[in-house]
Design a protein around this motif. Structure first.
Motif, PDB file in Angstrom:
ATOM      1  N   ILE A 304       0.836  -1.207   0.000  1.00 32.07           N
ATOM      2  CA  ILE A 304       0.000   0.000   0.000  1.00 32.07           C
ATOM      3  C   ILE A 304       0.870   1.255   0.000  1.00 32.07           C
ATOM      4  CG2 ILE A 304      -1.634   1.347   1.385  1.00 32.07           C
ATOM      5  CD1 ILE A 304      -2.885  -1.323   2.255  1.00 32.07           C
ATOM      6  N   PHE A 305       1.940   1.251   0.783  1.00 32.16           N
ATOM      7  CA  PHE A 305       2.858   2.391   0.802  1.00 32.16           C
ATOM      8  C   PHE A 305       3.457   2.627  -0.583  1.00 32.16           C
ATOM      9  CE2 PHE A 305       2.658   2.726   5.313  1.00 32.16           C
ATOM     10  CZ  PHE A 305       3.341   3.869   5.689  1.00 32.16           C
ATOM     11  N   CYS A 306       3.907   1.553  -1.227  1.00 29.33           N
ATOM     12  CA  CYS A 306       4.541   1.665  -2.539  1.00 29.33           C
ATOM     13  C   CYS A 306       3.567   2.238  -3.569  1.00 29.33           C
ATOM     14  CB  CYS A 306       5.046   0.294  -2.987  1.00 29.33           C
ATOM     15  SG  CYS A 306       5.863   0.296  -4.600  1.00 29.33           S
ATOM     16  N   VAL A 307       2.356   1.677  -3.616  1.00 28.56           N
ATOM     17  CA  VAL A 307       1.360   2.116  -4.596  1.00 28.56           C
ATOM     18  C   VAL A 307       0.910   3.551  -4.321  1.00 28.56           C
ATOM     19  CG1 VAL A 307      -0.982   1.719  -5.442  1.00 28.56           C
ATOM     20  CG2 VAL A 307       0.564  -0.217  -5.098  1.00 28.56           C
ATOM     21  N   THR A 308       0.680   3.867  -3.050  1.00 28.36           N
ATOM     22  CA  THR A 308       0.227   5.210  -2.694  1.00 28.36           C
ATOM     23  C   THR A 308       1.259   6.256  -3.083  1.00 28.36           C
ATOM     24  OG1 THR A 308      -1.062   4.334  -0.834  1.00 28.36           O
ATOM     25  CG2 THR A 308      -0.555   6.684  -0.800  1.00 28.36           C
ATOM     26  N   SER A 309       2.527   5.989  -2.780  1.00 26.58           N
ATOM     27  CA  SER A 309       3.593   6.920  -3.140  1.00 26.58           C
ATOM     28  C   SER A 309       3.718   7.055  -4.653  1.00 26.58           C
ATOM     29  CB  SER A 309       4.919   6.438  -2.544  1.00 26.58           C
ATOM     30  OG  SER A 309       5.980   7.280  -2.921  1.00 26.58           O
ATOM     31  N   MET A 310       3.641   5.935  -5.358  1.00 29.67           N
ATOM     32  CA  MET A 310       3.768   5.956  -6.815  1.00 29.67           C
ATOM     33  C   MET A 310       2.660   6.796  -7.449  1.00 29.67           C
ATOM     34  SD  MET A 310       3.778   2.706  -9.428  1.00 29.67           S
ATOM     35  CE  MET A 310       2.069   2.282  -9.012  1.00 29.67           C
ATOM     36  N   VAL A 311       1.424   6.601  -6.989  1.00 29.13           N
ATOM     37  CA  VAL A 311       0.294   7.334  -7.562  1.00 29.13           C
ATOM     38  C   VAL A 311       0.355   8.813  -7.179  1.00 29.13           C
ATOM     39  CG1 VAL A 311      -2.216   7.569  -7.578  1.00 29.13           C
ATOM     40  CG2 VAL A 311      -1.175   5.295  -7.645  1.00 29.13           C
TER      41      VAL A 311
END
Length: 433
Positions: A304-311
């Motif tokens: 979730i951290f990875c996806v949230t930061s990427m978006v």
């Protein structure tokens, strides 16, 4: 000795959870998020797309169809930039075969961010929250100002990495410092409030950049904004009493707590001495691996951290790709985040952490997916819906993660998730709207 109190007991019994002195210190340390926004998103304006024109009349037209040629299909002498000094793209011709260098510079920023989050976070733990905050801000500011003086792309590239390194420690140090002067009852709600300063910084960037169309001037201003914060806050900002106590400086911690107590009109007399709490050494992240529930939580939150930061950073860094003015779109992006933080504050207790996060991430998904189906002002509108959701999600995941893991491994798990977020940031510049 029987009269000794822990810090949280003093907040409950004598000082209060959030009196006006505590709130003043909270606000002063949170203001660091204003220059943090400028220093983190500098490239939105320094690396923006720039208009070009034909060097000679009809020199850019296809001889057969009479249509305007793409600049990559023409010899360089046939076209010129409208303002060659307004962006690194125009100054160093970062188009066609060299277009990848723009995304490369944005990615190296997050590589520096990843390194800074670890190294500067350790400095803040060992040397003090304020020291860590000011060193981080100074390094990020130096990166921005040295980048503004760069004579070529690769010098700018390494200065961007330095700017990212400083930004990696800036936000964490500010967040920890501002929440450690509050009582536990208000820490979650007011912790979310720090992001109002970040969002305000994004909105403020637009008019500042508009008045500074030359990229070197804007980059210099971003650096000066960080140094100005250090200079103006240094006489008024107090060190965290929790850090003082954790490092064995109980007298210093008591002194700060006494200052905080004076903000409570009901406070009289002296505070009882502080109880020196036993410091338990934290375990590393491998300690959760034998436990299936904790292991699943760690994997889920890291993703979730990875996806949230990427978006989030994908939307932030690619705002220039939306139709309309990059200045207006950036301003709207910052303003849209305010109601997102309000939503998180209102519903974090009513709906619970998980449901609030799911609603915000679902909203972000709808906005981002829909943006690929629209163009023009409609695309801007649905992209801002995505921005609303992802900004609130970014705010929520830190709070949620700290409550999912036992104290003994909490820092290690949050650090692992933060590392995953930096990986998402490195990928973000490659997102195309």
């Amino acid at each position: 000795e029987g009269n000794e109190r822990t810090i949280d007991e003093l907040f409950d019994e004598r000082i209060g959870q959030a009196n006006h002195t505590q709130l003043a210190q909270f606000a002063l340390s949170s203001v660091a998020w204003l220059p943090a926004a400028f220093l983190t998103l500098t490239s939105v304006f320094t690396a923006r797309e720039v208009d070009w024109k034909c060097a000679t009349e009809n020199g850019c037209l296809d001889g057969d169809s009479g249509k305007l040629l793409n600049i990559c299909a023409m010899d360089r002498e046939l076209w010129t930039w409208v303002d060659a000094k307004s962006s690194i793209v125009s100054e160093w011709d970062l188009v066609c075969a060299h277009e990848y260098k723009v995304q490369l510079a944005n990615s190296i920023f997050f590589v520096g961010f990843l390194m800074g989050a670890g190294i500067l976070g350790q400095i803040a733990d060992s040397k003090g929250r304020i020291f860590g905050l000011y060193v981080s801000t100074a390094l990020a500011s130096a990166g921005a100002m040295l980048g503004a003086m760069a004579g070529g792309y690769w010098t700018y590239f390494w200065c961007t990495m330095l700017r990212g390194f400083g930004c990696g420690g800036l936000g964490v140090a500010s967040y920890v410092l501002c929440t450690e002067v509050l009582g536990i009852k208000w820490r979650a709600v007011l912790g979310i409030s720090t992001q109002y300063f970040w969002s305000g910084g994004i909105a403020l960037m637009a008019p500042v950049a508009y008045t500074m169309p030359k990229w070197r001037n804007f980059s210099t201003f971003c650096g000066l904004s960080g140094l100005a914060y250090v200079a103006l806050s240094s006489k008024f900002l107090w060190e965290s009493p929790r850090w003082y106590l954790a490092t064995g400086k109980a007298d210093k911690a008591h002194e700060v707590m006494t200052h905080l107590a004076r903000g409570n009109p009901k406070f009289t007399g002296r505070l009882p001495p502080l109880k020196q709490t036993r410091v338990v050494k934290g375990l590393n992240v491998t300690a959760v691996l034998p436990y299936p529930v904790l292991r699943q939580r760690l994997v889920a939150m890291a993703y979730i951290f990875c996806v949230t930061s990427m978006v989030y950073y994908g939307l932030s860094l690619n705002v220039d790709a939306l139709s309309g003015s990059v200045y207006m779109n950036t301003f709207i992006s910052g303003i849209v985040e305010f109601p997102s933080h309000v939503f998180a504050q209102i519903y974090v207790d009513r709906l619970g952490r998980r449901m609030t996060l799911l609603v915000l991430m679902g909203t972000a998904a709808v906005g981002v997916f829909s943006s690929s189906m629209f163009s023009g002002s409609s695309q801007v509108f649905v992209s801002m819906i995505g921005r609303f959701g992802i900004a609130g999600s970014f705010n929520m995941i830190y709070l949620y993660t700290t409550e999912l893991f036992p104290t003994i491994v909490r820092s290690a798990c949050l650090g692992t998730c933060s590392l995953a977020a930096r990986v998402g940031g490195i990928i973000a510049p490659g997102i195309i709207l």
